[in-house]
Design a protein around this motif. Structure first.
Motif, PDB file in Angstrom:
ATOM      1  N   THR A  99       9.174 -15.103   0.272  1.00  0.00           N
ATOM      2  CA  THR A  99       9.314 -16.487  -0.181  1.00  0.00           C
ATOM      3  C   THR A  99       8.310 -17.393   0.516  1.00  0.00           C
ATOM      4  O   THR A  99       7.686 -18.261  -0.116  1.00  0.00           O
ATOM      5  CB  THR A  99      10.741 -16.996   0.083  1.00  0.00           C
ATOM      6  OG1 THR A  99      11.682 -16.154  -0.595  1.00  0.00           O
ATOM      7  CG2 THR A  99      10.908 -18.427  -0.418  1.00  0.00           C
ATOM      8  N   CYS A 100       8.148 -17.210   1.817  1.00  0.00           N
ATOM      9  CA  CYS A 100       7.222 -18.047   2.582  1.00  0.00           C
ATOM     10  C   CYS A 100       5.768 -17.766   2.212  1.00  0.00           C
ATOM     11  O   CYS A 100       4.934 -18.686   2.173  1.00  0.00           O
ATOM     12  CB  CYS A 100       7.445 -17.853   4.081  1.00  0.00           C
ATOM     13  SG  CYS A 100       8.971 -18.604   4.667  1.00  0.00           S
ATOM     14  N   LYS A 101       5.451 -16.518   1.914  1.00  0.00           N
ATOM     15  CA  LYS A 101       4.091 -16.192   1.462  1.00  0.00           C
ATOM     16  C   LYS A 101       3.789 -16.880   0.139  1.00  0.00           C
ATOM     17  O   LYS A 101       2.709 -17.445  -0.051  1.00  0.00           O
ATOM     18  CB  LYS A 101       3.932 -14.678   1.333  1.00  0.00           C
ATOM     19  CG  LYS A 101       3.767 -13.953   2.662  1.00  0.00           C
ATOM     20  CD  LYS A 101       3.563 -12.458   2.449  1.00  0.00           C
ATOM     21  CE  LYS A 101       3.348 -11.744   3.777  1.00  0.00           C
ATOM     22  NZ  LYS A 101       3.187 -10.278   3.603  1.00  0.00           N
ATOM     23  N   GLU A 102       4.731 -16.826  -0.783  1.00  0.00           N
ATOM     24  CA  GLU A 102       4.529 -17.445  -2.093  1.00  0.00           C
ATOM     25  C   GLU A 102       4.388 -18.961  -1.980  1.00  0.00           C
ATOM     26  O   GLU A 102       3.650 -19.586  -2.751  1.00  0.00           O
ATOM     27  CB  GLU A 102       5.691 -17.085  -3.016  1.00  0.00           C
ATOM     28  CG  GLU A 102       5.725 -15.603  -3.395  1.00  0.00           C
ATOM     29  CD  GLU A 102       6.954 -15.229  -4.178  1.00  0.00           C
ATOM     30  OE1 GLU A 102       7.825 -16.118  -4.397  1.00  0.00           O
ATOM     31  OE2 GLU A 102       7.075 -14.048  -4.586  1.00  0.00           O
ATOM     32  N   ALA A 103       5.086 -19.553  -1.003  1.00  0.00           N
ATOM     33  CA  ALA A 103       5.038 -21.008  -0.816  1.00  0.00           C
ATOM     34  C   ALA A 103       3.939 -21.427   0.163  1.00  0.00           C
ATOM     35  O   ALA A 103       3.818 -22.616   0.460  1.00  0.00           O
ATOM     36  CB  ALA A 103       6.387 -21.505  -0.316  1.00  0.00           C
ATOM     37  N   LYS A 104       3.177 -20.424   0.654  1.00  0.00           N
ATOM     38  CA  LYS A 104       2.100 -20.675   1.630  1.00  0.00           C
ATOM     39  C   LYS A 104       2.629 -21.370   2.886  1.00  0.00           C
ATOM     40  O   LYS A 104       2.014 -22.277   3.438  1.00  0.00           O
ATOM     41  CB  LYS A 104       0.974 -21.497   1.003  1.00  0.00           C
ATOM     42  CG  LYS A 104       0.335 -20.849  -0.230  1.00  0.00           C
ATOM     43  CD  LYS A 104      -0.883 -21.598  -0.693  1.00  0.00           C
ATOM     44  CE  LYS A 104      -1.486 -21.053  -1.974  1.00  0.00           C
ATOM     45  NZ  LYS A 104      -1.464 -19.616  -2.155  1.00  0.00           N
ATOM     46  N   LEU A 105       3.785 -20.887   3.335  1.00  0.00           N
ATOM     47  CA  LEU A 105       4.392 -21.403   4.557  1.00  0.00           C
ATOM     48  C   LEU A 105       4.426 -20.363   5.666  1.00  0.00           C
ATOM     49  O   LEU A 105       4.980 -20.611   6.738  1.00  0.00           O
ATOM     50  CB  LEU A 105       5.833 -21.865   4.278  1.00  0.00           C
ATOM     51  CG  LEU A 105       6.012 -23.077   3.374  1.00  0.00           C
ATOM     52  CD1 LEU A 105       7.479 -23.243   2.999  1.00  0.00           C
ATOM     53  CD2 LEU A 105       5.498 -24.343   4.062  1.00  0.00           C
TER      54      LEU A 105
END
Length: 256
Positions: A99-105
């Motif tokens: 999820t964080c990779k997809e949101a660039k977080l």
């Protein structure tokens, strides 16, 4: 799975392993349940952040115990915190990472599959933090007095330890957990120990000072989400001083 009943595959495991097995098996259910943060979650999240009393979160190092799939973690990252997230569920951590990779977080996130009650965090992480926090996870621990001591040992001098936990004195928690959520009593029974008195005692025994407790909401946040009119009732009832000890959640913090 029958609501409130453990699957048969968990019946032969020790209490130490039950949490990991349960959340690995239930991760898809909870991911779907929490995938769309809503108004009532943001009310609670803002309450938590305001209770932290942090004016400038950018760059602060946070250790989150029991981060799960990241409902709080992701919002902390958006605020600018640098997060190290720990959880016993590998599947939950994999979802958080994706999820964080997809949101660039993901740049400010590190995750570890660790058990704070068994693993030596000092050896594995080899660092200290500005804030060590635990959201809705402390009551799942076998010995939360030990957990709070270990949380305190990971915080910098002048840093904070913070926890958000259900209040066992709140009568609305019990029917909601077992009628509307797929919760097992074996998983949730630890909340009976999470009284304000015991939490304060655990924080003191961990050497923490300036201990503060704030209580939130008469009805469980997800119950308010299902029945929106409860907000109006709650806003009236919480003005009654005698009800303060029965509010749904405790926020407790202490300084090192």
């Amino acid at each position: 799975m029958i609501r409130g009943i453990l699957p048969k595959t968990m019946q032969d495991y020790s209490q130490q392993n039950i949490q990991q097995i349960y959340y690995d098996e239930m991760v898809d259910y909870y991911t779907q349940l929490y995938q769309k943060p809503d108004y009532h979650f943001y009310r609670l999240f803002n309450f938590f952040v305001n209770s932290l009393g942090i004016e400038r979160p950018e760059g602060l190092k946070v250790l989150e115990i029991g981060c799960g799939t990241g409902r709080y973690t992701i919002n902390f990252l958006k605020m600018g915190f640098n997060i190290v997230g720990l959880d016993v569920s590998r599947k939950s951590l994999d979802i958080l990472e994706q999820t964080c990779k997809e949101a660039k977080l993901d740049r400010n996130l590190r995750i570890h599959q660790l058990d704070i009650e068994k693993d030596d965090l000092h050896v594995i992480l080899n660092e200290t933090f500005d804030i060590v926090l635990c959201v809705h996870s402390l009551h799942h621990m076998k010995d939360f007095f030990l957990v709070i001591k270990r949380m305190a040992s990971m915080v910098k001098d002048g840093g904070k330890v913070c926890c958000l936990e259900p209040n066992p004195l709140n009568p609305f928690l019990y029917p909601f957990l077992f009628l509307f959520l797929k919760r097992s009593w074996i998983i949730e029974r630890g909340m009976l120990n999470c009284t304000e008195k015991k939490l304060r005692c655990a924080f003191r025994e961990a050497g923490l000072t300036n201990i503060k407790v704030f209580n939130y909401g008469l009805f469980p946040p997800l119950a308010v989400n299902l029945f929106h009119n409860l907000v109006k009732i709650e806003n009236i009832l919480i003005k009654t001083p005698i009800l303060s000890k029965f509010l749904a959640l405790h926020f407790i913090s202490g300084e090192k």
